[in-house]
Write an enzyme that holds these catalytic residues in place. Sequence first.
Site, PDB file in Angstrom:
ATOM      1  N   SER A  89       6.177   2.966  -0.421  1.00 51.75           N
ATOM      2  CA  SER A  89       5.444   3.804  -1.549  1.00 51.75           C
ATOM      3  C   SER A  89       5.026   3.087  -2.207  1.00 51.75           C
ATOM      4  CB  SER A  89       6.745   4.839  -1.906  1.00 51.75           C
ATOM      5  OG  SER A  89       7.116   5.676  -1.112  1.00 51.75           O
ATOM      6  N   LEU A 114      -0.867  -2.289   5.367  1.00 49.11           N
ATOM      7  CA  LEU A 114      -0.682  -2.154   4.154  1.00 49.11           C
ATOM      8  C   LEU A 114       0.707  -2.478   3.764  1.00 49.11           C
ATOM      9  CD1 LEU A 114      -1.687  -1.967   1.190  1.00 49.11           C
ATOM     10  CD2 LEU A 114      -1.424   0.757   1.568  1.00 49.11           C
ATOM     11  N   ARG A 128      -3.913  12.340  16.922  1.00 46.40           N
ATOM     12  CA  ARG A 128      -4.916  12.439  15.605  1.00 46.40           C
ATOM     13  C   ARG A 128      -4.965  11.132  14.894  1.00 46.40           C
ATOM     14  NH1 ARG A 128      -3.495  11.290  11.290  1.00 46.40           N
ATOM     15  NH2 ARG A 128      -1.839  12.823  11.366  1.00 46.40           N
ATOM     16  N   GLU A 156       1.306   8.008   4.968  1.00 45.13           N
ATOM     17  CA  GLU A 156       0.044   8.106   3.777  1.00 45.13           C
ATOM     18  C   GLU A 156       0.635   8.872   2.658  1.00 45.13           C
ATOM     19  OE1 GLU A 156      -2.891   7.409   4.011  1.00 45.13           O
ATOM     20  OE2 GLU A 156      -3.491   7.041   6.294  1.00 45.13           O
TER      21      GLU A 156
HETATM   22  P1  TGC Z   1      -2.580   2.925  -9.631  1.00 42.70           P
HETATM   23  O1  TGC Z   1      -2.422   2.008 -10.940  1.00 42.70           O
HETATM   24  O2  TGC Z   1      -2.446   4.290  -9.781  1.00 42.70           O
HETATM   25  O3  TGC Z   1      -3.961   2.738  -9.155  1.00 42.70           O
HETATM   26  C1  TGC Z   1      -4.462   1.225  -8.698  1.00 42.70           C
HETATM   27  C2  TGC Z   1      -5.819   1.578  -8.774  1.00 42.70           C
HETATM   28  O4  TGC Z   1      -6.118   2.357  -7.452  1.00 42.70           O
HETATM   29  C3  TGC Z   1      -6.917   3.358  -7.933  1.00 42.70           C
HETATM   30  N1  TGC Z   1      -6.357   4.544  -7.397  1.00 42.70           N
HETATM   31  C4  TGC Z   1      -6.847   5.380  -5.972  1.00 42.70           C
HETATM   32  N2  TGC Z   1      -8.166   5.200  -5.650  1.00 42.70           N
HETATM   33  C5  TGC Z   1      -8.626   5.818  -4.694  1.00 42.70           C
HETATM   34  N3  TGC Z   1      -7.583   6.689  -4.104  1.00 42.70           N
HETATM   35  C6  TGC Z   1      -6.458   6.830  -4.553  1.00 42.70           C
HETATM   36  N4  TGC Z   1      -5.847   7.633  -3.973  1.00 42.70           N
HETATM   37  C7  TGC Z   1      -6.193   6.079  -5.490  1.00 42.70           C
HETATM   38  N5  TGC Z   1      -4.859   6.098  -6.450  1.00 42.70           N
HETATM   39  C8  TGC Z   1      -5.048   5.191  -7.218  1.00 42.70           C
HETATM   40  C9  TGC Z   1      -6.696   3.687  -9.643  1.00 42.70           C
HETATM   41  O5  TGC Z   1      -7.595   4.493 -10.176  1.00 42.70           O
HETATM   42  C10 TGC Z   1      -6.611   2.262  -9.914  1.00 42.70           C
HETATM   43  O6  TGC Z   1      -7.954   1.860 -10.078  1.00 42.70           O
HETATM   44  P2  TGC Z   1      -8.351   0.732 -11.141  1.00 42.70           P
HETATM   45  O7  TGC Z   1      -9.830   0.572 -11.045  1.00 42.70           O
HETATM   46  O8  TGC Z   1      -7.988   1.177 -12.451  1.00 42.70           O
HETATM   47  O9  TGC Z   1      -7.649  -0.351 -10.779  1.00 42.70           O
HETATM   48  O10 TGC Z   1      -1.698   2.322  -8.744  1.00 42.70           O
HETATM   49  P3  TGC Z   1       0.152   2.451  -8.528  1.00 42.70           P
HETATM   50  O11 TGC Z   1       0.605   0.889  -7.980  1.00 42.70           O
HETATM   51  O12 TGC Z   1       0.617   2.848  -9.616  1.00 42.70           O
HETATM   52  O13 TGC Z   1       0.379   3.188  -7.239  1.00 42.70           O
HETATM   53  C11 TGC Z   1       0.280   4.872  -7.182  1.00 42.70           C
HETATM   54  C12 TGC Z   1       0.825   5.258  -6.010  1.00 42.70           C
HETATM   55  C13 TGC Z   1       2.143   5.304  -6.007  1.00 42.70           C
HETATM   56  C14 TGC Z   1       0.264   6.533  -6.081  1.00 42.70           C
HETATM   57  C15 TGC Z   1      -0.007   4.507  -4.762  1.00 42.70           C
HETATM   58  O14 TGC Z   1       0.581   3.401  -4.671  1.00 42.70           O
HETATM   59  C16 TGC Z   1       0.512   5.191  -3.433  1.00 42.70           C
HETATM   60  O15 TGC Z   1      -0.335   6.057  -3.264  1.00 42.70           O
HETATM   61  N6  TGC Z   1       1.570   4.978  -2.718  1.00 42.70           N
HETATM   62  C17 TGC Z   1       1.850   5.588  -1.434  1.00 42.70           C
HETATM   63  C18 TGC Z   1       1.615   4.508  -0.375  1.00 42.70           C
HETATM   64  C19 TGC Z   1       0.935   4.872   0.964  1.00 42.70           C
HETATM   65  O16 TGC Z   1       0.586   6.064   1.019  1.00 42.70           O
HETATM   66  N7  TGC Z   1       0.963   4.145   1.788  1.00 42.70           N
HETATM   67  C20 TGC Z   1       0.310   4.658   3.054  1.00 42.70           C
HETATM   68  C21 TGC Z   1       0.295   3.470   4.048  1.00 42.70           C
HETATM   69  S1  TGC Z   1      -0.924   3.683   5.410  1.00 42.70           S
HETATM   70  C22 TGC Z   1      -0.310   4.806   6.474  1.00 42.70           C
HETATM   71  O17 TGC Z   1       0.709   5.267   6.124  1.00 42.70           O
HETATM   72  C23 TGC Z   1      -1.122   4.997   7.765  1.00 42.70           C
HETATM   73  S2  TGC Z   1      -0.415   5.972   8.764  1.00 42.70           S
HETATM   74  C24 TGC Z   1      -1.709   6.163   9.742  1.00 42.70           C
HETATM   75  C25 TGC Z   1      -1.806   7.125  10.838  1.00 42.70           C
HETATM   76  O18 TGC Z   1      -1.111   6.916  11.783  1.00 42.70           O
HETATM   77  O19 TGC Z   1      -2.559   8.300  10.671  1.00 42.70           O
HETATM   78  P1  FAD Z   2      10.107   4.228   0.675  1.00 40.85           P
HETATM   79  O1  FAD Z   2       8.982   3.845  -0.066  1.00 40.85           O
HETATM   80  O2  FAD Z   2      11.214   3.229   0.612  1.00 40.85           O
HETATM   81  O3  FAD Z   2      10.600   5.615   0.308  1.00 40.85           O
HETATM   82  C1  FAD Z   2      12.028   6.158   0.566  1.00 40.85           C
HETATM   83  C2  FAD Z   2      12.037   7.390  -0.182  1.00 40.85           C
HETATM   84  O4  FAD Z   2      12.075   7.130  -1.467  1.00 40.85           O
HETATM   85  C3  FAD Z   2      11.402   8.521   0.180  1.00 40.85           C
HETATM   86  O5  FAD Z   2      11.933   9.857   0.314  1.00 40.85           O
HETATM   87  C4  FAD Z   2      10.220   8.729  -0.881  1.00 40.85           C
HETATM   88  O6  FAD Z   2       9.640   9.721  -1.359  1.00 40.85           O
HETATM   89  C5  FAD Z   2      11.060   8.150  -2.113  1.00 40.85           C
HETATM   90  N1  FAD Z   2      10.588   7.680  -3.420  1.00 40.85           N
HETATM   91  C6  FAD Z   2       9.669   6.352  -3.435  1.00 40.85           C
HETATM   92  N2  FAD Z   2       9.446   6.283  -4.477  1.00 40.85           N
HETATM   93  C7  FAD Z   2       9.831   7.052  -5.498  1.00 40.85           C
HETATM   94  C8  FAD Z   2       9.693   7.345  -6.867  1.00 40.85           C
HETATM   95  N3  FAD Z   2       9.062   6.554  -7.526  1.00 40.85           N
HETATM   96  N4  FAD Z   2      10.830   8.488  -7.193  1.00 40.85           N
HETATM   97  C9  FAD Z   2      11.345   9.366  -6.435  1.00 40.85           C
HETATM   98  N5  FAD Z   2      11.213   9.043  -5.053  1.00 40.85           N
HETATM   99  C10 FAD Z   2      10.641   8.001  -4.612  1.00 40.85           C
HETATM  100  N6  FAD Z   2       1.681   1.871   6.937  1.00 40.85           N
HETATM  101  C11 FAD Z   2       0.623   1.072   6.896  1.00 40.85           C
HETATM  102  O7  FAD Z   2       0.132   0.500   6.166  1.00 40.85           O
HETATM  103  N7  FAD Z   2      -0.140   1.358   8.168  1.00 40.85           N
HETATM  104  C12 FAD Z   2      -0.119   2.146   9.050  1.00 40.85           C
HETATM  105  O8  FAD Z   2      -0.873   2.230  10.144  1.00 40.85           O
HETATM  106  C13 FAD Z   2       1.178   2.908   9.060  1.00 40.85           C
HETATM  107  N8  FAD Z   2       1.708   3.656  10.082  1.00 40.85           N
HETATM  108  C14 FAD Z   2       2.794   4.342  10.058  1.00 40.85           C
HETATM  109  C15 FAD Z   2       3.212   5.053  10.970  1.00 40.85           C
HETATM  110  C16 FAD Z   2       4.688   5.761  11.246  1.00 40.85           C
HETATM  111  C17 FAD Z   2       5.238   6.208  12.525  1.00 40.85           C
HETATM  112  C18 FAD Z   2       5.520   5.587   9.790  1.00 40.85           C
HETATM  113  C19 FAD Z   2       6.737   6.251  10.006  1.00 40.85           C
HETATM  114  C20 FAD Z   2       4.863   4.932   8.865  1.00 40.85           C
HETATM  115  C21 FAD Z   2       3.637   4.406   8.810  1.00 40.85           C
HETATM  116  N9  FAD Z   2       2.921   3.546   7.835  1.00 40.85           N
HETATM  117  C22 FAD Z   2       2.038   2.832   8.016  1.00 40.85           C
HETATM  118  C23 FAD Z   2       4.017   3.575   6.591  1.00 40.85           C
HETATM  119  C24 FAD Z   2       4.099   4.621   5.648  1.00 40.85           C
HETATM  120  O9  FAD Z   2       3.008   4.939   4.863  1.00 40.85           O
HETATM  121  C25 FAD Z   2       5.410   4.469   4.961  1.00 40.85           C
HETATM  122  O10 FAD Z   2       6.575   4.564   5.863  1.00 40.85           O
HETATM  123  C26 FAD Z   2       5.421   5.364   3.733  1.00 40.85           C
HETATM  124  O11 FAD Z   2       4.304   5.185   2.727  1.00 40.85           O
HETATM  125  C27 FAD Z   2       6.711   5.306   2.949  1.00 40.85           C
HETATM  126  O12 FAD Z   2       7.100   4.079   2.653  1.00 40.85           O
HETATM  127  P2  FAD Z   2       8.660   3.648   2.970  1.00 40.85           P
HETATM  128  O13 FAD Z   2       8.949   3.901   4.387  1.00 40.85           O
HETATM  129  O14 FAD Z   2       8.780   2.203   2.712  1.00 40.85           O
HETATM  130  O15 FAD Z   2       9.796   4.585   2.272  1.00 40.85           O
END
Ligand code: TGC
Ligand code: FAD
Length: 389
Positions: free
Chosen positions: A142, A135, A94, A368
């Site tokens: 995070s 990213l 997936r 994510e």
């Molecule tokens: P913040 O100030 O809240 O927002 C900045 C700007 O972004 C807008 N926004 C969004 N837009 C679309 N979708 C969302 N979910 C959005 N969240 C925020 C927001 O409105 C703002 O827009 P503007 O126009 O005002 O500039 O940003 P923040 O720096 O405080 O961050 C908020 C936070 C912590 C929720 C965000 O950084 C976050 O979601 N962190 C988690 C990171 C994450 O999920 N990483 C994933 C990496 S990719 C991955 O894991 C792929 S796995 C793939 C796979 O194998 O399936």
């Molecule tokens: P951290 O951000 O260091 O988090 C560590 C712990 O701290 C977690 O428990 C978290 O919940 C907690 N934490 C963080 N912030 C706070 C807060 N403010 N308050 C309280 N607790 C908090 N990324 C990509 O960009 N592209 C990809 O394709 C992709 N694929 C991935 C595939 C795999 C197998 C894995 C494991 C990860 C992948 N990721 C990808 C990265 C993934 O999105 C990150 O691992 C995830 O967002 C968490 O970031 P981190 O690992 O740095 O953990």
Amino acid sequence: MAAYESLNYMNIDSLFTDEELLVRQSVRDFVTSKVEPLMMAANREERFPMELVPQFAELGLLGSTIKGYGCAGLSHVAYGLVMQELERGDSGVRSFCSVQGSLVMYPIHTYGSDKQKEKYLPKLASAQLIGCFGLTEPDAGSNPGSMQTRAEKVAGGYKLNGNKMWITNGCLADIAIVWARLDGKVRGFIVEKGTPGFTTTTMKGKFSLRVSVTSELHFQECVIPEENILPNVEGLKGPLGCLTQARYGIAWGVLGAANACYHAALQYAKNRTIFDGKPLAGHQLAQAKLVKMVQEITKGQLLVLQMGRIKETGTLHPHQVSLGKMNNCKIALETAREARDMLGGNGIIDEYPVIRHMMNLETVNTYEGTEDIHRLVIGENITGISAFR
Ligand code: TGC
Ligand code: FAD
């Protein structure tokens, strides 16, 4: 084992259209005949089964909600059902399709120029090209806003420096969507494999998502052409908008893994006799565990269906997606852990799919946006106060 049927306790199937059910059935058949038989060995070998990729394309599973460019143009609910069926096979399968569709084709389609769309989308839909999404960095997971990767304007293009980590499909990919700061603002770039200064390394030793390739991306004085910047988005909302798409698919997908675990636990409990020769399924504690699975999967199904119907009207908000991703990953992981327990010793053997799903779901609960990050997104939405920092 009995033929697989997804849980239909509240007759949720009556809420899908004929077309949605047809799509689900075709992917279900594909997963049963082509995906499941490969998973045990692929997981042992820590290998992504590339032989499946042309079949993803043939079935229209890549970028499947996009209209045109050789994509299937499915409804968001049909897409959710696709994700659910694929993740019944394996979360890594997936993931491959999620990344290609939501994290590579979506940003090109939404933020790209017409030239970029025409150049890349048909080849990504037909799997002639594979993509990845960069990213996360070693010190920015995070909180992607703290990314260190930098882009600098140079004659004829942009120069990238920095490192990305945990990137799904990184070593397989022909193109990477890379997020970097240019003059202080987050921008998206398309980086083609083979560009001097761009290298990848595989991350080995994972206990989870072993069927998926996870990589580091390195950019050292890597110059890409001017035309490879995504022109129509600036700021963190660019990558976060892509994550909203992928999280939607994950909220559906994990129900497939949960369904597989429930199905395996139910069959096992009916066949396994304990103590007095009565089946495990006839004991109250075992029934309580199975009931909890049915209860949580059913609620999760209703949640994603409502998300899908809202998405079809174009009014689904990111915080609503966070609720779906957080809830469904958590209940899927709990279902898998409970199912593993019910299988006893057989629960730790890969001849049953349960331990593989359980290990995978640890990743899916983390990537994510971790469970706690989504909790904080929803907390901010309902209180109006950000508690991240
Ligand atoms: P913040 O100030 O809240 O927002 C900045 C700007 O972004 C807008 N926004 C969004 N837009 C679309 N979708 C969302 N979910 C959005 N969240 C925020 C927001 O409105 C703002 O827009 P503007 O126009 O005002 O500039 O940003 P923040 O720096 O405080 O961050 C908020 C936070 C912590 C929720 C965000 O950084 C976050 O979601 N962190 C988690 C990171 C994450 O999920 N990483 C994933 C990496 S990719 C991955 O894991 C792929 S796995 C793939 C796979 O194998 O399936
Ligand atoms: P951290 O951000 O260091 O988090 C560590 C712990 O701290 C977690 O428990 C978290 O919940 C907690 N934490 C963080 N912030 C706070 C807060 N403010 N308050 C309280 N607790 C908090 N990324 C990509 O960009 N592209 C990809 O394709 C992709 N694929 C991935 C595939 C795999 C197998 C894995 C494991 C990860 C992948 N990721 C990808 C990265 C993934 O999105 C990150 O691992 C995830 O967002 C968490 O970031 P981190 O690992 O740095 O953990």
